[in-house]
Design an enzyme around this catalytic site. Sequence first.
Site, PDB file in Angstrom:
ATOM      1  N   PRO A 150       0.814  -1.216   0.000  1.00 47.23           N
ATOM      2  CA  PRO A 150       0.000   0.000   0.000  1.00 47.23           C
ATOM      3  C   PRO A 150       0.851   1.271   0.000  1.00 47.23           C
ATOM      4  CG  PRO A 150      -0.908  -1.602   1.528  1.00 47.23           C
ATOM      5  CD  PRO A 150       0.416  -2.147   1.072  1.00 47.23           C
ATOM      6  N   TYR A 151       1.993   1.252   0.671  1.00 41.63           N
ATOM      7  CA  TYR A 151       2.898   2.400   0.634  1.00 41.63           C
ATOM      8  C   TYR A 151       3.299   2.712  -0.802  1.00 41.63           C
ATOM      9  CZ  TYR A 151       7.361   4.884   0.755  1.00 41.63           C
ATOM     10  OH  TYR A 151       8.392   5.765   0.509  1.00 41.63           O
TER      11      TYR A 151
END
Length: 316
Positions: A150-151
């Site tokens: 997700p980063y």
Amino acid sequence: MKRKRALVTGCAGFIGSTLSERLLREGYEVYGIDAFVHNYDRWVKERNLQGALAHPQFRFFERDLRSLAFDELLARVDVVFHQAALPGVRTSWGSQFQEYVDHNILVTQALLEAAKNSHVQKIVCASSSSVYGGMSGPADETIMPQPLSPYGVTKLAAEQLCQLYAAVYGVPVVSLRYFTVFGPRQRPDMAFHKFIKNVLSGQPIEIYGDGEQSRDFTYIDDAVTANLLACAAPVKGVVFNIGGVSQLTVNDVISLIETRTGQRANIQRRPEQPGDPRHTFADITKARHLLGYDPQFDVEKGISLQIEQVRRLYNF
């Protein structure tokens, strides 16, 4: 002659503080802004800032960028180095993802929205090799990004916003995809810092997987130089890989730290973590040609300098 004014977001962080000091040495007046977000101890960030705060041309603002009105600040500066972000691949999963969206995407959009009506001459935004995902060989900027965390998704979204605002509104922004930056002031949650600290203190080192995963390591001074080159280059809406001159495995790095410290590492093996790419490898041809980027530091020299800084930080 009027001094050029630069805004550095995330100025208390690893890259932001080092970049701020470099800009001051280059004759800039620097406006630094940082929120001291919770990703690591505030005292470490405050120590990062000591050099800049001692300089008469540095002005510091403790502000949360998520609620900042950028317009007034951009009216005071000529260039912006947007280093602020919520970092970390492993912590970006689950309920904390909203914070990553807020810090990494929405703040970037607010900055770009303000910039389209400003006289800012250049914005350099920090991105990450995490946008690529896994790599089997050198990755250039034409490869389709496939983030594994997700980063990485939030950093890719921020990049795409930069390209949109450059194309539609002419905002003079470029993005730099950093490949594993290391050196003095590296974040305490990053591998080199943790490895060095734990070897020096006799604490165990956790290695995820077999340790044969490899990284393209970029020394902090090279990453900072890339920012200045990108600021000066007549390009906008462009993404650049910023890598180093050395690619090593995690096991190689630990061996180097053992050699430089004269101490043995107590290694504890852990399962591979989701979101961690097996290899990263930067093709920096584009940055060489368009920016004149030419990384100088190798890992061995950089590790020695980082060991010295970690010893001072923790009084080892």
